[in-house]
Design a protein around this motif. Structure first.
Motif, PDB file in Angstrom:
ATOM      1  N   UNK A   1       0.839  -1.209   0.000  1.00  0.00           N
ATOM      2  CA  UNK A   1       0.000   0.000   0.000  1.00  0.00           C
ATOM      3  C   UNK A   1       0.874   1.259   0.000  1.00  0.00           C
ATOM      4  N   UNK A   2       1.978   1.210   0.770  1.00  0.00           N
ATOM      5  CA  UNK A   2       2.881   2.374   0.818  1.00  0.00           C
ATOM      6  C   UNK A   2       3.526   2.610  -0.546  1.00  0.00           C
ATOM      7  N   UNK A   3       3.896   1.492  -1.190  1.00  0.00           N
ATOM      8  CA  UNK A   3       4.517   1.621  -2.516  1.00  0.00           C
ATOM      9  C   UNK A   3       3.526   2.235  -3.502  1.00  0.00           C
ATOM     10  N   UNK A   4       2.270   1.813  -3.405  1.00  0.00           N
ATOM     11  CA  UNK A   4       1.244   2.362  -4.311  1.00  0.00           C
ATOM     12  C   UNK A   4       1.129   3.869  -4.117  1.00  0.00           C
ATOM     13  N   UNK A   5       1.154   4.304  -2.857  1.00  0.00           N
ATOM     14  CA  UNK A   5       1.091   5.739  -2.568  1.00  0.00           C
ATOM     15  C   UNK A   5       2.305   6.452  -3.178  1.00  0.00           C
ATOM     16  N   UNK A   6       3.472   5.842  -3.025  1.00  0.00           N
ATOM     17  CA  UNK A   6       4.693   6.449  -3.553  1.00  0.00           C
ATOM     18  C   UNK A   6       4.658   6.518  -5.079  1.00  0.00           C
ATOM     19  N   UNK A   7       4.116   5.479  -5.698  1.00  0.00           N
ATOM     20  CA  UNK A   7       4.054   5.460  -7.173  1.00  0.00           C
ATOM     21  C   UNK A   7       3.125   6.567  -7.672  1.00  0.00           C
ATOM     22  N   UNK A   8       2.008   6.706  -6.985  1.00  0.00           N
ATOM     23  CA  UNK A   8       1.069   7.772  -7.378  1.00  0.00           C
ATOM     24  C   UNK A   8       1.746   9.132  -7.226  1.00  0.00           C
TER      25      UNK A   8
ATOM     26  N   UNK B   1      12.487   4.580  -1.752  1.00  0.00           N
ATOM     27  CA  UNK B   1      13.309   4.685  -2.958  1.00  0.00           C
ATOM     28  C   UNK B   1      12.505   5.333  -4.087  1.00  0.00           C
ATOM     29  N   UNK B   2      11.239   4.983  -4.169  1.00  0.00           N
ATOM     30  CA  UNK B   2      10.386   5.564  -5.216  1.00  0.00           C
ATOM     31  C   UNK B   2      10.197   7.057  -4.940  1.00  0.00           C
ATOM     32  N   UNK B   3      10.053   7.410  -3.648  1.00  0.00           N
ATOM     33  CA  UNK B   3       9.925   8.831  -3.276  1.00  0.00           C
ATOM     34  C   UNK B   3      11.214   9.588  -3.618  1.00  0.00           C
TER      35      UNK B   3
ATOM     36  N   UNK C   1      14.162  13.411  -7.230  1.00  0.00           N
ATOM     37  CA  UNK C   1      15.102  13.671  -8.329  1.00  0.00           C
ATOM     38  C   UNK C   1      14.385  14.356  -9.493  1.00  0.00           C
ATOM     39  N   UNK C   2      13.172  13.887  -9.783  1.00  0.00           N
ATOM     40  CA  UNK C   2      12.403  14.486 -10.890  1.00  0.00           C
ATOM     41  C   UNK C   2      12.135  15.952 -10.570  1.00  0.00           C
ATOM     42  N   UNK C   3      11.737  16.199  -9.318  1.00  0.00           N
ATOM     43  CA  UNK C   3      11.448  17.570  -8.888  1.00  0.00           C
ATOM     44  C   UNK C   3      12.712  18.437  -8.986  1.00  0.00           C
TER      45      UNK C   3
END
Lengths: 204, 301
Positions: free
Chosen positions: A75-82, A184-186, A191-193
């Motif tokens: 669930x946390x990963x899903x939040x991070x992906x979004x 890691x996804x965050x 990095x994108x930001x």
């Protein structure tokens, strides 16, 4: 370590060799790889972020491991992906179109998939061609299905592939991370930001 | 409780294909008393199937999936044939076995599930064609019954190898001429229901799938008996309209014609004494449940 073989965007040919058979090896913990070359994880973060920002259609393909709330981690990963998707969307120019397309299952689907709403590992090229996707990231896809898809994409499309793998990484992706976590996804979103505005958008 | 296991991550819900959103919102996982009457009012556990238009097997699939007592705790084992084209579209755990070894796979699976989930109900249901059940896999079919393995075997009997163009099978009727069997069958249809009874099956039924309420009843009975007592066997006539020269609309009539009292699919049932006792007990409980539900409904009104 450098290898003779480089994992580059295709179309390579109908049956590209498995990168592992060409001498590409997986990164160790804390490392990643770019085009088959082992690098520091931050270098790969920057490379992935640059790809997202310079692509016409940067896309994330979340798989069943994150689409379903199996446990708290998922669930946390899903939040991070979004969050990553929203960050990409906010960071690109109006001429670019960020997408979030699920790979909900791996079954051979008849008569065909709808490439506007999903991607299937048995013919990922259909979704990529249809949406003109030129950079994508796999996350939450079981390794064997990700390997299959990444090879098909490299074989038949010009799409740049990134693997955010929760296990040991993917030789067949152009950029591969390992031991993926929500953090890691965050970090990738950060990095994108950070690079927003500093990467030249694609030319029409 | 069962629906708790299949939650889509909230951040991903809007991007999931509609069929998955429906499965989570409107399917009958965990619903007490689920049955064929849910078809049309809830999400079925089968997506667009890939069988021929009007195929009776597709009807059978829909009724069976609607009738499983606990689909979220069921694993189906399939085999090669037309059924294997449908399983990718089914919202129930399933395993594709090698041609013929479905009952061997199911035996191991049932035992593994009882070790992995002690004290929990886990149903195993084999669903295969007549070629897999009676010809290629007869050894595995019989051995599972001899060993009293606690799962249900369903045979979709279309009386030939339909998927490969119409070759003769053991369940083909005597004298039938098929596209790939031009001489005609020279011996009688194998009497598998009788063999099943003699091999130790506690509940055996031979019928067509023309009546959904009957299919629901036999599926539930077979699964409950297998769960508590031992092996059960259902032989369901699902004619291949293409291979017997019928049109899409004629499958239902073909089944009705074949279930007349003198025909080969006249309803035939065998229930062991143990199974009879269990089914009587379950029927009484079901009656109580329905009465309570009715009472509750009347109270609300």
């Amino acid at each position: 370590m450098s290898t003779m073989y480089e994992v580059l965007p295709g179309p390579e040919h109908f049956l590209p060799p498995a990168a592992a058979s060409m001498g590409v090896r997986l990164p160790d913990p804390g490392q990643a790889h770019i085009h088959g070359k082992i690098v520091n994880e931050d270098d790969a973060m920057e490379a992935a972020a640059r790809q997202f920002l310079s692509a016409k259609v940067p896309t994330i393909f979340p798989g069943p491991l994150v689409l379903w709330a199996w446990n708290e981690k998922a669930a946390k990963k899903a939040t991070a992906i979004r969050h990553l998707y929203e960050t990409i969307k906010e960071s690109v120019t109006p001429s670019q179109q960020a997408m979030l397309i699920p790979m909900p299952d791996y079954r051979p689907k008849y008569p065909k998939i709808n490439p506007e709403i999903e991607i299937n590992p048995n013919h990922p090229n259909l979704t990529i061609w249809h949406n003109k996707i030129d950079a994508c990231m796999f996350v939450g896809v079981h390794c064997h299905q990700a390997n299959l898809s990444l090879k098909i994409i490299r074989g038949g499309t010009y799409c740049y592939t990134i693997a955010m793998c929760a296990q040991a990484g993917h030789e067949d992706a152009m950029v591969s991370f390992r031991d993926a976590t929500a953090d890691k996804i965050m970090r990738l979103a950060d990095w994108v930001k950070k690079l927003k505005g500093s990467v030249e958008p694609p030319k029409d | 409780m069962s629906k708790e296991r299949i939650k889509i991550a909230p951040e991903m819900f809007d991007i999931m294909p509609e069929e998955y959103q429906d499965l989570v919102d409107r399917a009958t996982y965990g619903k007490e008393g689920r049955g064929w009457k849910d078809i049309g009012t809830s999400k079925e556990l089968i997506e667009e199937h890939s069988l021929c238009a009007g195929c009776p097997e597709s009807m059978a699939f829909r009724y069976i999936l609607a009738s499983l007592p606990a689909p979220e705790d069921t694993v189906m084992v399939g085999s090669t044939g037309c059924t294997s084209l449908v399983f990718p579209h089914v919202g129930v755990h399933n395993i594709h076995s090698l041609f013929g070894n479905q009952n061997a796979i199911a035996s191991g699976l049932k035992r593994a599930l009882s070790v992995r989930f002690p004290g929990q109900v886990k149903d195993v249901v084999v669903l295969a064609g007549d070629g897999a059940t009676v010809d290629i896999g007869l050894d595995m079919t019989l051995q599972a019954w001899f060993r009293q393995e606690k799962f249900t075997t369903i045979c979709f009997d279309n009386e030939l190898y339909a998927n490969t163009g119409g070759q003769e099978s053991g369940l083909m009727q005597k004298g039938f001429v098929a596209k790939m069997a031009p001489v005609g069958k020279t011996f009688e249809k194998v009497k598998l229901p009788e063999i099943a009874r003699e091999s130790g099956c506690h509940y055996v039924v031979n019928c067509t799938v023309s009546k959904p309420n009957l299919v629901e009843k036999v599926i539930k009975n077979a699964i409950h008996v297998a769960r508590e007592i031992g092996p059960t066997y259902l032989q369901l006539y699902t004619p291949c309209i293409l291979e017997i020269g019928k049109n899409s609309m004629e499958g239902l009539q073909e089944m009705r014609d074949s279930e007349k009292p003198t025909e080969r699919f006249a309803y035939k049932e065998y229930v062991s004494d143990e199974a009879k006792e269990l089914l009587t007990e379950l029927a009484a409980k079901e009656k109580e449940r329905k009465a309570a539900a009715k009472k509750q409904l009347a109270g609300k009104a």
